[in-house]
Structures are given as structure tokens and as C-alpha cells.
Design a protein around this motif. Structure first.
Motif, PDB file in Angstrom:
ATOM      1  N   ASP A 243       0.829  -1.202   0.000  1.00  0.00           N
ATOM      2  CA  ASP A 243       0.000   0.000   0.000  1.00  0.00           C
ATOM      3  C   ASP A 243       0.867   1.256   0.000  1.00  0.00           C
ATOM      4  O   ASP A 243       0.537   2.245  -0.639  1.00  0.00           O
ATOM      5  CB  ASP A 243      -0.905   0.020   1.237  1.00  0.00           C
ATOM      6  N   ARG A 244       1.962   1.190   0.758  1.00  0.00           N
ATOM      7  CA  ARG A 244       2.910   2.296   0.805  1.00  0.00           C
ATOM      8  C   ARG A 244       4.325   1.750   0.699  1.00  0.00           C
ATOM      9  O   ARG A 244       4.577   0.578   0.976  1.00  0.00           O
ATOM     10  CB  ARG A 244       2.779   3.099   2.109  1.00  0.00           C
ATOM     11  N   VAL A 245       5.250   2.624   0.302  1.00  0.00           N
ATOM     12  CA  VAL A 245       6.646   2.259   0.136  1.00  0.00           C
ATOM     13  C   VAL A 245       7.511   3.212   0.942  1.00  0.00           C
ATOM     14  O   VAL A 245       7.274   4.433   0.941  1.00  0.00           O
ATOM     15  CB  VAL A 245       7.072   2.317  -1.348  1.00  0.00           C
ATOM     16  N   ALA A 246       8.489   2.666   1.665  1.00  0.00           N
ATOM     17  CA  ALA A 246       9.513   3.464   2.330  1.00  0.00           C
ATOM     18  C   ALA A 246      10.862   3.037   1.768  1.00  0.00           C
ATOM     19  O   ALA A 246      11.176   1.845   1.743  1.00  0.00           O
ATOM     20  CB  ALA A 246       9.474   3.262   3.842  1.00  0.00           C
ATOM     21  N   VAL A 247      11.636   3.998   1.302  1.00  0.00           N
ATOM     22  CA  VAL A 247      12.930   3.722   0.686  1.00  0.00           C
ATOM     23  C   VAL A 247      14.030   4.063   1.691  1.00  0.00           C
ATOM     24  O   VAL A 247      14.075   5.179   2.223  1.00  0.00           O
ATOM     25  CB  VAL A 247      13.128   4.545  -0.603  1.00  0.00           C
ATOM     26  N   MET A 248      14.916   3.095   1.944  1.00  0.00           N
ATOM     27  CA  MET A 248      16.010   3.309   2.896  1.00  0.00           C
ATOM     28  C   MET A 248      17.330   3.347   2.147  1.00  0.00           C
ATOM     29  O   MET A 248      17.585   2.545   1.243  1.00  0.00           O
ATOM     30  CB  MET A 248      16.021   2.195   3.956  1.00  0.00           C
ATOM     31  N   TYR A 249      18.164   4.305   2.540  1.00  0.00           N
ATOM     32  CA  TYR A 249      19.502   4.418   1.969  1.00  0.00           C
ATOM     33  C   TYR A 249      20.474   4.778   3.081  1.00  0.00           C
ATOM     34  O   TYR A 249      20.257   5.747   3.812  1.00  0.00           O
ATOM     35  CB  TYR A 249      19.547   5.477   0.862  1.00  0.00           C
ATOM     36  N   ALA A 250      21.527   3.983   3.216  1.00  0.00           N
ATOM     37  CA  ALA A 250      22.585   4.246   4.200  1.00  0.00           C
ATOM     38  C   ALA A 250      22.019   4.477   5.596  1.00  0.00           C
ATOM     39  O   ALA A 250      22.424   5.390   6.311  1.00  0.00           O
ATOM     40  CB  ALA A 250      23.436   5.433   3.764  1.00  0.00           C
ATOM     41  N   VAL A 254      14.653   7.728   3.134  1.00  0.00           N
ATOM     42  CA  VAL A 254      14.802   8.942   2.333  1.00  0.00           C
ATOM     43  C   VAL A 254      13.533   9.288   1.562  1.00  0.00           C
ATOM     44  O   VAL A 254      13.426  10.389   1.011  1.00  0.00           O
ATOM     45  CB  VAL A 254      15.989   8.816   1.351  1.00  0.00           C
ATOM     46  N   GLU A 255      12.571   8.360   1.516  1.00  0.00           N
ATOM     47  CA  GLU A 255      11.304   8.675   0.859  1.00  0.00           C
ATOM     48  C   GLU A 255      10.227   7.720   1.335  1.00  0.00           C
ATOM     49  O   GLU A 255      10.473   6.526   1.542  1.00  0.00           O
ATOM     50  CB  GLU A 255      11.421   8.591  -0.666  1.00  0.00           C
ATOM     51  N   THR A 256       9.044   8.241   1.555  1.00  0.00           N
ATOM     52  CA  THR A 256       7.853   7.424   1.780  1.00  0.00           C
ATOM     53  C   THR A 256       6.788   7.899   0.805  1.00  0.00           C
ATOM     54  O   THR A 256       6.658   9.104   0.554  1.00  0.00           O
ATOM     55  CB  THR A 256       7.335   7.560   3.222  1.00  0.00           C
TER      56      THR A 256
END
Length: 335
Positions: A243-250, A254-256
Motif C-alpha cells: 500500500d505504501r513504500v519506504a525507501v532506505m539508503y545508508a 529517504v522517501e515514503t
């Protein structure tokens, strides 16, 4: 760490997850996704520290002691599909034995009250039979009690939900392929019907058909009113059920974004998130340039700046997460 060094494996992770919702946490290997899952269950190594709060049904998972986590959280409130299932399965017990043990510990006479559970057990065996009395007493103590004669069927039902073949239930973990070990771990996680499921790379080692079947089962878990945190680098699986996406970096989110807007139009706003999608074979098939930084040597500013074609001097300051994106040069979107 040796020499007194500290590694910030996860920093400023801030998100919520509602019943019936699937949140996909995506990113390259080593970015901190699995560390986050371990922190929520109190499974970090002894030299690790976690701060902040993670609230589930009024319980702060980060502040809870081991007794609370072991008796009331793991398996009962939070189910885990581990990233390395072969390491989590007991090597000297068959899959069937492990499933029946979890069934005995966690489930089933659905919530109808302790008295109703006891009365159901008495009706099944009769009030004068010793096994009936034992079943009734156990049901009163544990309203999720499964009588002994029903445990094999409950174990087989859990295996079926995870697409684990019934003729392999009497095998030991070393006799399973990587894909079968993953499905066994999924079956164990689904037994308790926990209101929150952490699925850490649940499709590792599976072919595409089984990937789809596995994530569809996870989606059904969410559709039953439970929360699902899907940790994955399989963006096709995330697109299929999230339903939703959370992007992880280091180590940072960095984005939901809403999954439909993330995978469709207008698409990701953070350059790294857009790069992940562009790397897919059915899209631009263009890799993200460079390599992610070591978590022990993160820059003071934006960690993605050395790989970003939009980087400017402004990126020497670490961007805060605002309006769902942490970037000084985020793409603008229109409703």
C-alpha cells in the motif's frame, strides 16, 4: 566495534503502520532494513543500542524487557519471517515437529473468551473423560489452546498457507532446499496470527511463481486486518502487494510514498528511489552509479550525494525528511 568505533546502522527511522496495511521497506543490501526488524523484536546483538520508541498496542518494543518480548510479543503480537531461514530452523527437529510446537504455544480456539474455549473442549471430549478435563483446564488457562488431536491438522494447514509441500513435513532442515526452508519459515510465522508480521526478504531463493504466491499469502494476512512490514529488495514483489513504500539508503528512510504513485505516475521523488526503479529490466535497465557508503564512514551531508547527478554544494548539509522525501533537489509532483 573494535577501537571503540560506533556504527549508526539505522538513523531517524520514522513511520507508522495501520492494521490491514502493507508497508514495503526497500533498498540495497546493507542499508539497515534487517537491522530495523531486529531492533523491533529485541534481537540485536549485545553490543548494539537502540533508542527512540516503537509502539504496538501500547507496548514500546524498544523499551520492553526480554521477559515481555519473549512471552507477549514474539510470535503473539509480532511474527517474523527471517532473512536466513536455515539458521532459524531447529536442525534436529522436523518441520512438522516445529510447526506443532508453535501451534501448541500460540494458537487457536479463536478469541471467544476463556469460558467458551473450555466449554468447546468439554463438548468435544465429554466432561467425564480425563483428556476432556485436561483440555478444558488448558483452554481456560490459554484461550488460544489447540487440543493435541488437532495439532497435526493445524500444522498442515499452516504449511499449506505457505505453499510448503505436505510430503516434506517430516524432513529435517538440512534436507530442504533454500526455497523450501523459506516456505517453512513463513509457515511458522503465520501460525500465531500475530497482528503484525515482519517479513524480512520472504521471497529469497524462490522462483517467480512461488514469489507471487508467497507475497499474495502475505497480502491476505494484511487483508485480514493485520499490519505487514515487507522488507525486500524485490521491487516487483513490493509493487504487487504494498500500500505504501519506504525507501532506505545508508541507514535512513529517504522517501515514503503511496505505492501506486511510487510505481506509477508521478513516480519517486528522491533520485536514489528513481534510480532503483530505473535499474529494473522492464524499465530503463540502467544501474545506479557507484557504490553505497560504508555505514561506519558516512558523510556529514547527504549520503547519496557522491552518486547523484543533481548534487550541489547544498548537499553538504544533510536533508531532513519533509513531505515524504529527504532531498534538497527532490522532484516536484502535482496532484
Amino acid at each position: 566495534m573494535p577501537g571503540g568505533r560506533h556504527v549508526a546502522a539505522v538513523t531517524d527511522a520514522d513511520f507508522d503502520l495501520a492494521p490491514g496495511e502493507c508497508l514495503a521497506l526497500v533498498g540495497e543490501s546493507g542499508c539497515g532494513k534487517s537491522v530495523l526488524a531486529s531492533a523491533l523484536l529485541g534481537l540485536l546483538p549485545g553490543n548494539a543500542e537502540a533508542s527512540g520508541s516503537a509502539l504496538l498496542d501500547g507496548v514500546d518494543l524498544l523499551a520492553a524487557d526480554e521477559r515481555t518480548l519473549a512471552r507477549t510479543v514474539r510470535g503473539r503480537r509480532v511474527g517474523l519471517v527471517p532473512q536466513s531461514p536455515a539458521a532459524h530452523l531447529t536442525p534436529v527437529r522436523t518441520v512438522r515437529a516445529q510447526l506443532e510446537e508453535i501451534v501448541r504455544a500460540l494458537t487457536t480456539v479463536r478469541r471467544g473468551g476463556r469460558r467458551a474455549a473450555a466449554e468447546a473442549a468439554v463438548r468435544r471430549w465429554g466432561p467425564r473423560r480425563r483428556d476432556g478435563r485436561v483440555a478444558a483446564e488448558a483452554a481456560v488457562r490459554e484461550p488460544n489452546f489447540v487440543p493435541r488431536p488437532d495439532r497435526p491438522a493445524a500444522a498442515e494447514a499452516a504449511a499449506g498457507r505457505a505453499a510448503f509441500p505436505l510430503d516434506h513435513l517430516d524432513r529435517y532442515p538440512h534436507e530442504l532446499s533454500g526455497g523450501l526452508a523459506q516456505r517453512a519459515a513463513l509457515a511458522l510465522a503465520l501460525v500465531g496470527g500475530a497482528p503484525l508480521l515482519l517479513a524480512d526478504e520472504p521471497t529469497t531463493g524462490l522462483d517467480r511463481d512461488l514469489v507471487d504466491r508467497t507475497v499474495d499469502e502475505l497480502r491476505r494476512h494484511a487483508d485480514d486486518g493485520r499490519g505487514l512490514l515487507l522488507i525486500t529488495h524485490d521491487l516487483a514483489a513490493a509493487e504487487r502487494i504494498a500500500d505504501r513504500v519506504a525507501v532506505m539508503y545508508a541507514g535512513r528512510i529517504v522517501e515514503t510514498a503511496d505505492a501506486r504513485r511510487f510505481f506509477g505516475a508521478p513516480g519517486p521523488r528522491h533520485p536514489y528511489a528513481r534510480g532503483l526503479l530505473d535499474a529494473l529490466p522492464d524499465r530503463a535497465f540502467t544501474p545506479v552509479p557507484g557504490l553505497p557508503p560504508e555505514l561506519s564512514a558516512l558523510p556529514d551531508g547527504c549520503a547519496f550525494a557522491p552518486r547523484c547527478d543533481r548534487a550541489t554544494d547544498t548537499c553538504a548539509t544533510r536533508p531532513a525528511l519533509r513531505a515524504g522525501v529527504a532531498c534538497h533537489h527532490a522532484e516536484t509532483t502535482h496532484a
